[in-house]
Write a protein that holds these residues in place. Sequence first.
Motif, PDB file in Angstrom:
ATOM      1  N   SER A  38       1.095   4.141  -2.892  1.00  0.00           N
ATOM      2  CA  SER A  38       0.856   5.549  -2.565  1.00  0.00           C
ATOM      3  C   SER A  38       2.034   6.422  -2.997  1.00  0.00           C
ATOM      4  O   SER A  38       1.835   7.507  -3.550  1.00  0.00           O
ATOM      5  N   GLU A  39       3.238   5.944  -2.750  1.00  0.00           N
ATOM      6  CA  GLU A  39       4.417   6.711  -3.151  1.00  0.00           C
ATOM      7  C   GLU A  39       4.505   6.836  -4.664  1.00  0.00           C
ATOM      8  O   GLU A  39       4.857   7.902  -5.194  1.00  0.00           O
ATOM      9  N   ARG A  64      -5.979   5.276 -10.109  1.00  0.00           N
ATOM     10  CA  ARG A  64      -6.366   6.374  -9.206  1.00  0.00           C
ATOM     11  C   ARG A  64      -6.301   7.714  -9.926  1.00  0.00           C
ATOM     12  O   ARG A  64      -7.174   8.568  -9.768  1.00  0.00           O
ATOM     13  N   SER A  98       0.825  -1.199   0.000  1.00  0.00           N
ATOM     14  CA  SER A  98       0.000   0.000   0.000  1.00  0.00           C
ATOM     15  C   SER A  98       0.862   1.253   0.000  1.00  0.00           C
ATOM     16  O   SER A  98       0.573   2.227  -0.714  1.00  0.00           O
ATOM     17  N   THR A  99       1.941   1.244   0.798  1.00  0.00           N
ATOM     18  CA  THR A  99       2.842   2.387   0.853  1.00  0.00           C
ATOM     19  C   THR A  99       3.526   2.607  -0.486  1.00  0.00           C
ATOM     20  O   THR A  99       3.646   3.741  -0.958  1.00  0.00           O
TER      21      THR A  99
END
Length: 228
Positions: free
Chosen positions: A13-14, A56, A9-10
Amino acid sequence: MRATDVDASTLTSETFVRLREDLLVGRFRPGQKLRMEELRELYAVGFSPIREALMRLASEGLVIAEDRRGFRAAPISARDLADVTFARQQIEALALRDSLEHGADAWEGDVVAAFYRLSKVPSRNRDTGGINLEWASRHHAFHYSLISAARNRWLLRFWSILYDQGDRYRWLAAGAAPAGRLGEHRQLMEAALARDIDRLLVLSRNHIGRTATLVAKHLADLEGPATD
């Protein structure tokens, strides 16, 4: 949640943040095909974080997802610029009303602090003549501070999307607008602190519209079709 899930997830996101910034600042041309292999090498991540980040960004309108043909950077047009400008003016007006109604002393302090930080950095990169990345960050923070006391989260979400869309045009036509326009930002701050909603709405509408007008004058040079 497992550690591997958190790590994934990190990483996604990055990757999303880095790709989003590159789209906003014009690293990818409008309409340019975003090839997964090239993005994987550029960001040094696997295909999964790239695809999730692209999906996204497609939901925010910065990327176009094409059926069985991959992804492209969103195109630009004079009509789209006009639509983005009008929509942001309307959403920002609603958010400003909400913010002024609910903003307390702490909100006023945030607005003053955001303006002060904006005033301390040049808007142009002295080496390239383009927009200064730090100024761009503080510029966003200032405009967000004005609406940050709004309680309607949907208004804030739509405002963020529209701000980014407008910001992309500003980066694409980086030389179009006079540097900084700090006086306009000071007027926005003063009207907000005075709780003068009528004046604030006029200033906000004119500020957004003036940027769009300056950018539109340069848009014809930017609308040429991108090559893959």
